[in-house]
Design an enzyme around this catalytic site. Structure first.
Site, PDB file in Angstrom:
ATOM      1  N   GLN A   1      -8.400  -8.252  -3.630  1.00  0.00           N
ATOM      2  CA  GLN A   1      -9.627  -8.795  -3.033  1.00  0.00           C
ATOM      3  C   GLN A   1     -10.869  -8.301  -3.784  1.00  0.00           C
ATOM      4  OE1 GLN A   1      -7.145  -7.371  -1.297  1.00  0.00           O
ATOM      5  NE2 GLN A   1      -6.825  -8.352   0.671  1.00  0.00           N
TER       6      GLN A   1
ATOM      7  N   ASP B   1     -11.752  -3.199   9.706  1.00  0.00           N
ATOM      8  CA  ASP B   1     -10.922  -4.145  10.476  1.00  0.00           C
ATOM      9  C   ASP B   1     -10.825  -3.746  11.929  1.00  0.00           C
ATOM     10  OD1 ASP B   1      -9.962  -4.424   7.527  1.00  0.00           O
ATOM     11  OD2 ASP B   1      -9.466  -6.279   8.590  1.00  0.00           O
TER      12      ASP B   1
ATOM     13  N   ALA C   1     -12.072  -9.500   8.520  1.00  0.00           N
ATOM     14  CA  ALA C   1     -11.983  -9.463   9.982  1.00  0.00           C
ATOM     15  C   ALA C   1     -12.847 -10.522  10.697  1.00  0.00           C
ATOM     16  CB  ALA C   1     -12.310  -8.052  10.469  1.00  0.00           C
TER      17      ALA C   1
HETATM   18  O1  MRU Z   1      -6.387  -8.136   4.245  1.00  0.00           O
HETATM   19  P1  MRU Z   1      -7.822  -8.556   4.291  1.00  0.00           P
HETATM   20  O2  MRU Z   1      -8.308  -9.126   3.008  1.00  0.00           O
HETATM   21  O3  MRU Z   1      -8.109  -9.449   5.484  1.00  0.00           O
HETATM   22  O4  MRU Z   1      -8.628  -7.198   4.532  1.00  0.00           O
HETATM   23  C1  MRU Z   1     -10.022  -7.273   4.676  1.00  0.00           C
HETATM   24  C2  MRU Z   1     -10.701  -5.964   4.789  1.00  0.00           C
HETATM   25  O5  MRU Z   1     -10.092  -4.920   4.805  1.00  0.00           O
HETATM   26  C3  MRU Z   1     -12.190  -6.007   4.971  1.00  0.00           C
HETATM   27  O6  MRU Z   1     -12.789  -4.874   4.425  1.00  0.00           O
HETATM   28  C4  MRU Z   1     -12.546  -6.079   6.456  1.00  0.00           C
HETATM   29  O7  MRU Z   1     -11.798  -7.068   7.102  1.00  0.00           O
HETATM   30  C5  MRU Z   1     -13.994  -6.351   6.680  1.00  0.00           C
HETATM   31  S1  MRU Z   1     -14.495  -7.982   6.189  1.00  0.00           S
HETATM   32  C6  MRU Z   1     -16.150  -8.109   6.580  1.00  0.00           C
END
Ligand code: MRU
Length: 351
Positions: free
Chosen positions: A194, A235, A48
């Site tokens: 991830q 997010d 995010a």
């Molecule tokens: O789809 P992504 O990889 O953008 O999802 C990211 C997440 O869910 C993270 O946990 C969130 O954005 C926090 S990042 C500090």
């Protein structure tokens, strides 16, 4: 490890291609706002806060390249570019927070030249503030843990998902600085991985003892290993504390409750959306079926199968032991306390 996943460089934006990790550490140079939109949509830059920073630089890129003396026209086109970037991904509120902040600042300009300067200055400020914000989240987060604790996480809420340190992973960086040892269990995070590609890599680089598990091993691991806490990023956090984060987070929160393990959410104030009252109102991105049906271009499911691929889920606030922000930790009465934090946030963070 101090890798910066997004940075302004010679009138362009350098973006770490997170889709290529852990095999390759490659930076892609974006010279147009369209390239930034693509980098966000196709997850080259993800997480995010990093999405918000990249979008802010995308607007700065567009502004620098625009040849015009007409302020009114420039500002109305700026808003159109803001709307274009808003279409890149729907769930992380940091994207909208950053582009709205940029739009608001630029709209106060007296000339196109001034607007261009403000756009770049503001994007750099957003990035700089995020680094300091994440450091504070790390300090507050670390106060919840003790030396030799083992902590489980999902997805990647690390340095590469922010300007520096990360959110959920920030306590690991701060622990290193303070000579403390934290161990980690990283859930793989199907389907985009991830956890295995990014968190396992990032924590290994940092020198953290990290153990990788698949998502379906979380319950067994919580039952059989000494796990002291679960910490995740976010997010979007609704006004009542309900939290959208990577798919699988809600399941982990339910598991944490049944194993009586604290479940923490770490996020900057820019992730809190007081205009969304309840988690059910958070838009959940659905991504292409190929993320589930294919692995490295190879089919792993029958052709034509129905697929449901939500990228996020919402954890009800009743399952959250604490929300760790740069202004402190909220452990109860999320609605009241999140609003109180808004007042504190207006004083700003000293960078
Ligand atoms: O789809 P992504 O990889 O953008 O999802 C990211 C997440 O869910 C993270 O946990 C969130 O954005 C926090 S990042 C500090």
């Amino acid at each position: 490890m101090t890798i910066q996943s997004v940075r302004w460089d010679k009138d362009s934006v350098l973006i770490l291609d997170q889709q290529k990790l852990p095999h390759e550490v490659t930076f892609e140079r974006a010279t147009t706002i369209e390239q930034v939109w693509e980098a966000i949509t196709y997850l080259k830059v993800r997480g995010a806060p990093a999405i918000g920073i990249a979008a802010a630089f995308g607007l700065a890129l567009w502004a620098q390249a625009k040849q015009s003396n007409q302020l009114d026209l420039f500002l109305s086109e700026f808003i159109a570019q803001r709307d274009y970037l808003a279409s890149s991904r729907p769930t992380a509120i940091n994207l909208f927070w950053a582009i709205d902040r940029m739009t608001q600042k630029v709209s106060g300009s007296g000339s196109v030249e001034e607007a261009k300067d403000i756009a770049l200055t503001e994007a750099l400020a957003i990035q700089k503030e995020d680094a300091e914000t994440c450091r504070k989240i790390g300090e507050y987060g670390l106060s919840l843990f003790k030396d030799q604790d083992t902590i489980m996480t999902i997805c990647n809420a690390g340095a590469i998902a922010t300007a520096k340190y990360g959110t959920a992973l920030a306590p690991f960086y701060l622990a290193k600085d303070q000579g403390l040892t934290l161990h980690a269990y990283a859930c793989e995070t199907r389907p985009v991985l991830q956890g295995s590609r990014l968190t396992a890599w990032e924590l290994q680089q940092l020198g953290v003892n990290v153990t990788l598990i698949t998502d379906s091993m979380a319950a067994h691991t919580l039952k059989t290993k000494k796990i002291d806490a679960i910490i995740v990023g976010a997010d979007r956090i609704a006004a009542n504390g309900d939290t959208a984060n990577k798919i699988g987070t809600y399941g982990l929160a339910l598991l944490a409750k049944s194993h009586q393990i604290p479940f923490y959410v770490a996020a900057p104030f820019s992730t809190i959306d007081l205009n969304t009252l309840h988690g059910d109102d958070i838009p959940i991105e659905e991504r292409p079926p190929e993320e589930i049906t294919h692995l490295n271009g190879q089919a792993i499911a029958p052709s034509g199968i129905n697929v449901f691929n939500p990228a996020f889920d919402v954890t009800p606030h009743s399952l959250i032991s604490g929300i760790i922000t740069e202004y402190g930790i909220i452990t109860e009465e999320f609605s009241t306390n999140l609003t109180a934090l808004l007042d504190k946030s207006k004083e700003g963070i000293q960078v």
